[in-house]
Design a protein around this motif. Structure first.
Motif, PDB file in Angstrom:
ATOM      1  N   ASP A  80       0.834  -1.202   0.000  1.00  0.00           N
ATOM      2  CA  ASP A  80       0.000   0.000   0.000  1.00  0.00           C
ATOM      3  C   ASP A  80       0.870   1.254   0.000  1.00  0.00           C
ATOM      4  O   ASP A  80       1.579   1.526   0.961  1.00  0.00           O
ATOM      5  N   ASP A  92      -9.671   3.959   4.054  1.00  0.00           N
ATOM      6  CA  ASP A  92     -10.661   3.382   3.141  1.00  0.00           C
ATOM      7  C   ASP A  92     -10.263   2.013   2.610  1.00  0.00           C
ATOM      8  O   ASP A  92     -11.026   1.392   1.868  1.00  0.00           O
ATOM      9  N   THR A  93      -9.101   1.519   3.002  1.00  0.00           N
ATOM     10  CA  THR A  93      -8.735   0.132   2.721  1.00  0.00           C
ATOM     11  C   THR A  93      -8.918  -0.749   3.952  1.00  0.00           C
ATOM     12  O   THR A  93      -8.718  -1.970   3.869  1.00  0.00           O
ATOM     13  N   GLN A  99     -11.615  -4.610   6.952  1.00  0.00           N
ATOM     14  CA  GLN A  99     -10.811  -5.550   6.185  1.00  0.00           C
ATOM     15  C   GLN A  99     -10.009  -6.392   7.177  1.00  0.00           C
ATOM     16  O   GLN A  99      -8.956  -6.005   7.652  1.00  0.00           O
ATOM     17  N   PRO A 123      -2.153  -4.976  -2.407  1.00  0.00           N
ATOM     18  CA  PRO A 123      -3.039  -4.580  -1.310  1.00  0.00           C
ATOM     19  C   PRO A 123      -4.516  -4.662  -1.692  1.00  0.00           C
ATOM     20  O   PRO A 123      -5.247  -3.664  -1.654  1.00  0.00           O
ATOM     21  N   SER A 128      -8.174  -5.007  -1.225  1.00  0.00           N
ATOM     22  CA  SER A 128      -9.070  -4.786  -0.084  1.00  0.00           C
ATOM     23  C   SER A 128     -10.514  -4.774  -0.552  1.00  0.00           C
ATOM     24  O   SER A 128     -10.877  -4.032  -1.476  1.00  0.00           O
ATOM     25  N   ASN A 175     -12.639  -1.357   0.054  1.00  0.00           N
ATOM     26  CA  ASN A 175     -12.491  -0.221  -0.838  1.00  0.00           C
ATOM     27  C   ASN A 175     -13.701  -0.086  -1.772  1.00  0.00           C
ATOM     28  O   ASN A 175     -13.568   0.140  -2.968  1.00  0.00           O
ATOM     29  N   VAL A 182      -5.875  -3.144  -8.733  1.00  0.00           N
ATOM     30  CA  VAL A 182      -4.961  -3.461  -7.640  1.00  0.00           C
ATOM     31  C   VAL A 182      -3.538  -3.681  -8.149  1.00  0.00           C
ATOM     32  O   VAL A 182      -2.584  -3.650  -7.365  1.00  0.00           O
ATOM     33  N   GLY A 241      -4.309   0.141  -5.856  1.00  0.00           N
ATOM     34  CA  GLY A 241      -5.529   0.797  -5.420  1.00  0.00           C
ATOM     35  C   GLY A 241      -6.730  -0.004  -5.863  1.00  0.00           C
ATOM     36  O   GLY A 241      -6.604  -1.096  -6.401  1.00  0.00           O
ATOM     37  N   SER A 242      -7.928   0.534  -5.636  1.00  0.00           N
ATOM     38  CA  SER A 242      -9.133  -0.174  -6.065  1.00  0.00           C
ATOM     39  C   SER A 242     -10.255   0.823  -6.320  1.00  0.00           C
ATOM     40  O   SER A 242     -10.017   2.005  -6.579  1.00  0.00           O
ATOM     41  N   CYS A 255     -10.673   4.160  -4.436  1.00  0.00           N
ATOM     42  CA  CYS A 255      -9.518   5.034  -4.687  1.00  0.00           C
ATOM     43  C   CYS A 255      -9.664   5.857  -5.967  1.00  0.00           C
ATOM     44  O   CYS A 255      -9.144   6.969  -6.045  1.00  0.00           O
TER      45      CYS A 255
END
Length: 352
Positions: free
Chosen positions: A201, A208-209, A222, A269, A271, A274, A317, A321-322, A325
């Motif tokens: 990350d 937010d993760t 998470q 990362p 999650s 997210n 990811v 990010g996801s 994000c």
């Protein structure tokens, strides 16, 4: 700065969601077409949830993007220059006040100088704030939207690891951060978690993760209960325990943890926390992993009055990010009448 009633929770009704289109100069270059396909899926899911999309894009690509979008889409293309597509972290936040909803921005320096973000840091003032009824308010503190989570009571969550990175705001203390969040965002209470982090990350542990509120005094966390031998188990268990201690009145909804690696065998990362709340829908990231179905089930329990919409995000990811994000919601009563009118006309280019 205008006194805020509060930063508006994500589950309040939204007129639009802001995104930024992946282009060749972003880090999406190796996966460009796959990333764009995911964005088209997100745009459709946002439209199906009753919100339009404000899509920042490079000026020379606006007409090409317009041609790719379905005829029934509701998308406003906003031409501009930007470094990357993590709209959650540089797009404006929205606060309420007696005068109405207004946009608020913090400084953005690429998560503590990890990446060039000079253009991203100018995006609100140059392109996005002008879409709003009220003027943009600027807070000089460096902070990202993904580092902040708030409920309808003004209870704001963040993480110490992120805030205390000295390359964001030097030796600013958690007490100083709390004071700023109270003043700039109208927070009535601030909880800053000490535990929890996902390997790979870049954000230093964005909340937010890790931990998200629900409208009914719930916490979506998470967790890692499904992987007791995982390197994340101890830290995420400590986070769950911290949530129980510091927010005892909240019911926990614990998400399973997937195990994803990139081509170099580095942990990604990924999650399930997210997700993006968009009106009566929750857009939920899935990753073609065995845990996807369990994650959807947990989210449906956490949001029983919402429709859970899986969105395939395995390409996102790859850049650490996801779904949350890349997006930033714009609550109702924030945009100008002209913009709202243009958003009802299908796919169009702002100012054209």
């Amino acid at each position: 700065m205008t006194h805020a009633t509060s930063l508006i929770p994500e589950w309040e009704r939204a007129d639009a969601v802001m995104l930024a289109w992946p282009h060749e100069q972003t880090d999406w270059a190796p996966w460009l077409e796959e990333a764009r396909a995911t964005y088209l899926q997100v745009i459709d899911a946002v439209n199906q949830a009753g919100a339009a999309v404000i899509l920042l894009c490079q000026p020379h690509q606006a007409q090409d993007i317009q041609a790719q979008l379905p005829a029934g889409a509701r998308v406003l293309l906003v031409p501009g220059q930007y470094n990357d597509t993590w709209m959650r972290d540089y797009g404006f936040l929205t606060c309420s006040s007696e005068a109405g909803n207004y946009p608020v921005e913090f400084g953005f320096n690429g998560w503590g100088g990890k990446f060039d973000a000079a253009l991203d840091n100018q995006a609100n003032q140059r392109y996005l704030a002008g879409l709003c009824r009220l003027p943009l308010q600027t807070c000089e503190l460096i902070a990202e939207g993904g580092a902040l989570e708030i409920d309808q009571h003004g209870h704001l969550l963040s993480t110490a690891q992120c805030l205390l990175n000295p390359k964001r705001n030097g030796d600013t203390s958690l007490a100083d951060y709390t004071s700023t969040f109270v003043q700039a965002l109208g927070a009535s209470k601030v909880t800053i978690f000490e535990h929890g982090h996902l390997e790979g990350d870049d954000t230093d542990g964005h909340v937010d993760t890790l931990v998200r509120f629900t409208p009914d005094a719930g916490l979506v966390i998470q967790a890692c209960d499904n992987r007791p031998d995982d390197s994340h188990y101890a830290g995420l268990k400590a986070l769950c325990d911290e949530c129980a201690t510091r927010l005892p009145e909240h019911h926990q909804f614990r998400l399973p943890l997937p195990h994803m690696v990139n081509a170099d065998a580095e942990r990604l990362p990924a999650s399930y926390a997210n997700f993006l709340i968009c009106n009566d829908h929750v857009l939920a990231p899935v990753y073609q992993q065995p845990e996807d179905a369990d994650a959807i089930s947990v989210l449906q329990q956490a949001f029983p009055r919402h429709t859970i919409v899986p969105v395939e995000c395995s390409v996102l990811v790859q850049q650490y990010g996801s779904l949350h994000c890349i997006s930033m919601q714009v609550p109702q009563h924030t945009l100008t009448g002209q913009v709202l009118s243009q958003l009802q006309k299908g796919v169009s280019i702002y100012g054209v």
